[in-house]
Design a protein around this motif. Sequence first.
Motif, PDB file in Angstrom:
ATOM      1  N   LEU A 160      48.285  43.962  42.266  1.00  0.00           N
ATOM      2  CA  LEU A 160      46.842  43.942  42.456  1.00  0.00           C
ATOM      3  C   LEU A 160      46.283  42.525  42.330  1.00  0.00           C
ATOM      4  CD1 LEU A 160      45.693  47.066  40.406  1.00  0.00           C
ATOM      5  CD2 LEU A 160      45.493  46.774  42.879  1.00  0.00           C
ATOM      6  N   LEU A 161      46.704  41.806  41.292  1.00  0.00           N
ATOM      7  CA  LEU A 161      46.143  40.491  41.017  1.00  0.00           C
ATOM      8  C   LEU A 161      46.779  39.411  41.889  1.00  0.00           C
ATOM      9  CD1 LEU A 161      45.899  40.630  37.115  1.00  0.00           C
ATOM     10  CD2 LEU A 161      44.266  41.410  38.839  1.00  0.00           C
ATOM     11  N   GLY A 162      48.091  39.504  42.113  1.00  0.00           N
ATOM     12  CA  GLY A 162      48.770  38.494  42.908  1.00  0.00           C
ATOM     13  C   GLY A 162      48.383  38.523  44.369  1.00  0.00           C
ATOM     14  N   SER A 163      47.913  39.664  44.856  1.00  0.00           N
ATOM     15  CA  SER A 163      47.614  39.778  46.282  1.00  0.00           C
ATOM     16  C   SER A 163      46.379  38.996  46.694  1.00  0.00           C
ATOM     17  CB  SER A 163      47.447  41.254  46.675  1.00  0.00           C
ATOM     18  OG  SER A 163      46.408  41.870  45.929  1.00  0.00           O
ATOM     19  N   ILE A 164      45.695  38.333  45.755  1.00  0.00           N
ATOM     20  CA  ILE A 164      44.610  37.439  46.150  1.00  0.00           C
ATOM     21  C   ILE A 164      45.171  36.196  46.853  1.00  0.00           C
ATOM     22  CG2 ILE A 164      43.147  38.195  44.262  1.00  0.00           C
ATOM     23  CD1 ILE A 164      43.679  35.503  42.913  1.00  0.00           C
ATOM     24  N   LEU A 165      46.473  35.895  46.625  1.00  0.00           N
ATOM     25  CA  LEU A 165      47.114  34.777  47.312  1.00  0.00           C
ATOM     26  C   LEU A 165      47.421  35.209  48.738  1.00  0.00           C
ATOM     27  CD1 LEU A 165      49.591  33.761  44.468  1.00  0.00           C
ATOM     28  CD2 LEU A 165      47.547  32.510  45.158  1.00  0.00           C
ATOM     29  N   GLU A 166      46.926  34.473  49.699  1.00  0.00           N
ATOM     30  CA  GLU A 166      47.014  34.922  51.083  1.00  0.00           C
ATOM     31  C   GLU A 166      48.430  34.842  51.646  1.00  0.00           C
ATOM     32  OE1 GLU A 166      44.829  36.431  52.873  1.00  0.00           O
ATOM     33  OE2 GLU A 166      43.359  36.393  51.260  1.00  0.00           O
ATOM     34  N   SER A 167      49.014  33.638  51.678  1.00  0.00           N
ATOM     35  CA  SER A 167      50.309  33.510  52.331  1.00  0.00           C
ATOM     36  C   SER A 167      51.306  32.658  51.558  1.00  0.00           C
ATOM     37  CB  SER A 167      50.133  32.909  53.735  1.00  0.00           C
ATOM     38  OG  SER A 167      49.492  31.649  53.661  1.00  0.00           O
ATOM     39  N   HIS A 168      50.845  31.823  50.636  1.00  0.00           N
ATOM     40  CA  HIS A 168      51.729  30.974  49.869  1.00  0.00           C
ATOM     41  C   HIS A 168      51.290  30.980  48.405  1.00  0.00           C
ATOM     42  CE1 HIS A 168      52.121  29.401  54.003  1.00  0.00           C
ATOM     43  NE2 HIS A 168      53.378  29.176  53.666  1.00  0.00           N
ATOM     44  N   GLY A 169      52.218  30.634  47.553  1.00  0.00           N
ATOM     45  CA  GLY A 169      51.885  30.565  46.136  1.00  0.00           C
ATOM     46  C   GLY A 169      52.594  31.633  45.332  1.00  0.00           C
ATOM     47  N   ARG A 170      52.412  31.531  44.034  1.00  0.00           N
ATOM     48  CA  ARG A 170      53.121  32.423  43.120  1.00  0.00           C
ATOM     49  C   ARG A 170      52.187  32.858  42.000  1.00  0.00           C
ATOM     50  NH1 ARG A 170      58.283  29.644  41.574  1.00  0.00           N
ATOM     51  NH2 ARG A 170      58.770  30.329  43.706  1.00  0.00           N
TER      52      ARG A 170
ATOM     53  N   ALA B 241      45.964  47.744  31.369  1.00  0.00           N
ATOM     54  CA  ALA B 241      44.708  47.859  32.112  1.00  0.00           C
ATOM     55  C   ALA B 241      43.540  47.379  31.257  1.00  0.00           C
ATOM     56  CB  ALA B 241      44.488  49.311  32.548  1.00  0.00           C
ATOM     57  N   GLU B 242      43.530  47.743  29.997  1.00  0.00           N
ATOM     58  CA  GLU B 242      42.455  47.292  29.108  1.00  0.00           C
ATOM     59  C   GLU B 242      42.500  45.789  28.896  1.00  0.00           C
ATOM     60  OE1 GLU B 242      42.002  51.294  26.339  1.00  0.00           O
ATOM     61  OE2 GLU B 242      43.525  49.805  25.867  1.00  0.00           O
ATOM     62  N   ALA B 243      43.713  45.224  28.777  1.00  0.00           N
ATOM     63  CA  ALA B 243      43.837  43.781  28.613  1.00  0.00           C
ATOM     64  C   ALA B 243      43.353  43.045  29.863  1.00  0.00           C
ATOM     65  CB  ALA B 243      45.287  43.403  28.308  1.00  0.00           C
ATOM     66  N   ALA B 244      43.658  43.580  31.050  1.00  0.00           N
ATOM     67  CA  ALA B 244      43.179  42.966  32.290  1.00  0.00           C
ATOM     68  C   ALA B 244      41.658  43.025  32.362  1.00  0.00           C
ATOM     69  CB  ALA B 244      43.800  43.672  33.493  1.00  0.00           C
ATOM     70  N   HIS B 245      41.099  44.146  31.943  1.00  0.00           N
ATOM     71  CA  HIS B 245      39.643  44.277  31.922  1.00  0.00           C
ATOM     72  C   HIS B 245      39.033  43.242  30.997  1.00  0.00           C
ATOM     73  CE1 HIS B 245      35.830  46.471  30.603  1.00  0.00           C
ATOM     74  NE2 HIS B 245      35.659  46.218  31.875  1.00  0.00           N
ATOM     75  N   THR B 246      39.648  43.028  29.837  1.00  0.00           N
ATOM     76  CA  THR B 246      39.174  42.010  28.902  1.00  0.00           C
ATOM     77  C   THR B 246      39.230  40.623  29.530  1.00  0.00           C
ATOM     78  OG1 THR B 246      39.884  43.312  26.979  1.00  0.00           O
ATOM     79  CG2 THR B 246      39.564  40.945  26.639  1.00  0.00           C
TER      80      THR B 246
ATOM     81  N   VAL C 237      32.236  32.193  40.439  1.00  0.00           N
ATOM     82  CA  VAL C 237      33.611  32.020  40.921  1.00  0.00           C
ATOM     83  C   VAL C 237      34.324  33.356  40.800  1.00  0.00           C
ATOM     84  CG1 VAL C 237      35.803  30.859  40.541  1.00  0.00           C
ATOM     85  CG2 VAL C 237      33.655  29.597  40.281  1.00  0.00           C
ATOM     86  N   ARG C 238      35.017  33.763  41.852  1.00  0.00           N
ATOM     87  CA  ARG C 238      35.582  35.105  41.891  1.00  0.00           C
ATOM     88  C   ARG C 238      37.086  35.103  41.689  1.00  0.00           C
ATOM     89  NH1 ARG C 238      31.075  37.129  40.527  1.00  0.00           N
ATOM     90  NH2 ARG C 238      29.453  36.969  42.074  1.00  0.00           N
ATOM     91  N   ASP C 239      37.566  36.278  41.270  1.00  0.00           N
ATOM     92  CA  ASP C 239      38.989  36.519  41.103  1.00  0.00           C
ATOM     93  C   ASP C 239      39.599  35.557  40.094  1.00  0.00           C
ATOM     94  OD1 ASP C 239      39.378  38.776  42.815  1.00  0.00           O
ATOM     95  OD2 ASP C 239      39.002  37.441  44.494  1.00  0.00           O
ATOM     96  N   LEU C 240      40.855  35.194  40.281  1.00  0.00           N
ATOM     97  CA  LEU C 240      41.573  34.431  39.273  1.00  0.00           C
ATOM     98  C   LEU C 240      41.431  32.935  39.516  1.00  0.00           C
ATOM     99  CD1 LEU C 240      44.800  36.567  39.037  1.00  0.00           C
ATOM    100  CD2 LEU C 240      43.011  36.349  37.321  1.00  0.00           C
TER     101      LEU C 240
END
Length: 319
Positions: free
Chosen positions: A65-75, A152-157, A201-204
């Motif tokens: 869920l979180l990693g998919s913000i990277l479009e085509s490159h990155g880790r 899930a709770e830690a991600a919400h935090t 600023v959005r996402d990670l």
Amino acid sequence: MQEAPSRPVSKEARDDRVTPFAVEALDLRGRLVRLGPTVDAILDHYDYPPQVARLLGEAIALAALLGSILESHGRFQLQTRSDGPVDMLVVDYDAPGKLRGFARFDAARLAEITDPAPAALLGRGHLALTIEREEDAARYQGVVPLEGESLAEAAHTYFRQSEQIPSFVRLAVAEVVTPQGRSWRAGGLLLQYLPVAGARVRDLAPGDAPDDGEMALEEQDDAWMEGQALAGTLEDHELVDPSLSGERLLYRLFHERGVKVFNERALEEFCRCSTERIERLLKSFTPQERADMVGDDGRIGVTCEFCATFRSFAPADFD
């Protein structure tokens, strides 16, 4: 500008996909992940006890869920370090959709645990979320404490304290039985309130806000309250149901307000370990250090923590 025409909801259930979506009437954006063979392959590398497999499956779904913000490159990497029976989880997501992961646990302590809940297995420690972007060699990391919480709770935090984005996270893992045998499935939903006016600023992205910097908006805004209420009707079994399409699930949740889906992204299990990588690593050690690694068979054995692949090397090859 003319809006794109709507179309019927797809009934095709496709595994190992991330589906981005938007509920524009409520200023909501999100991603839905459904994992089948990919998560099963990762969990099958080791003989994990069921409660450990479920916990690692949740971590894999969250990383997707979180990693998919990277479009085509990155880790992207998700890692926990804690004092519970499962003292480490590591999941790597290499854009655009490669996943690998492993869990480290104490079997003796695990046998004493009567509560299989993620919080009891993890104990106290921290959750680190790291992004490495290839285009500018930038590295960002966010860290939140694990204090008797689920992933899930830690991600919400994390989203509340570090990004100040009102967010809803739901994760589910199950082992299913079919005529072909038993297999693991996982799913997850990330929903975020991202109003255009006053957007942050959005996402990670980098930056950590003070612990008391949570958005009052999360408690008061009608659109976000409605979005949480709709997402809260989601059941665990819906996230892992192999016969329910992702589009059908999103329609169930948000059809009253209208939901728009975007192009899916495929996910796959992939380990970036290789014989060449390990050879380069072994060459970086001194002759004495390599001599200390030689086993009873006279060779240096190396097992990948992620995929459990064993490779054997002759010490003389590095002289």
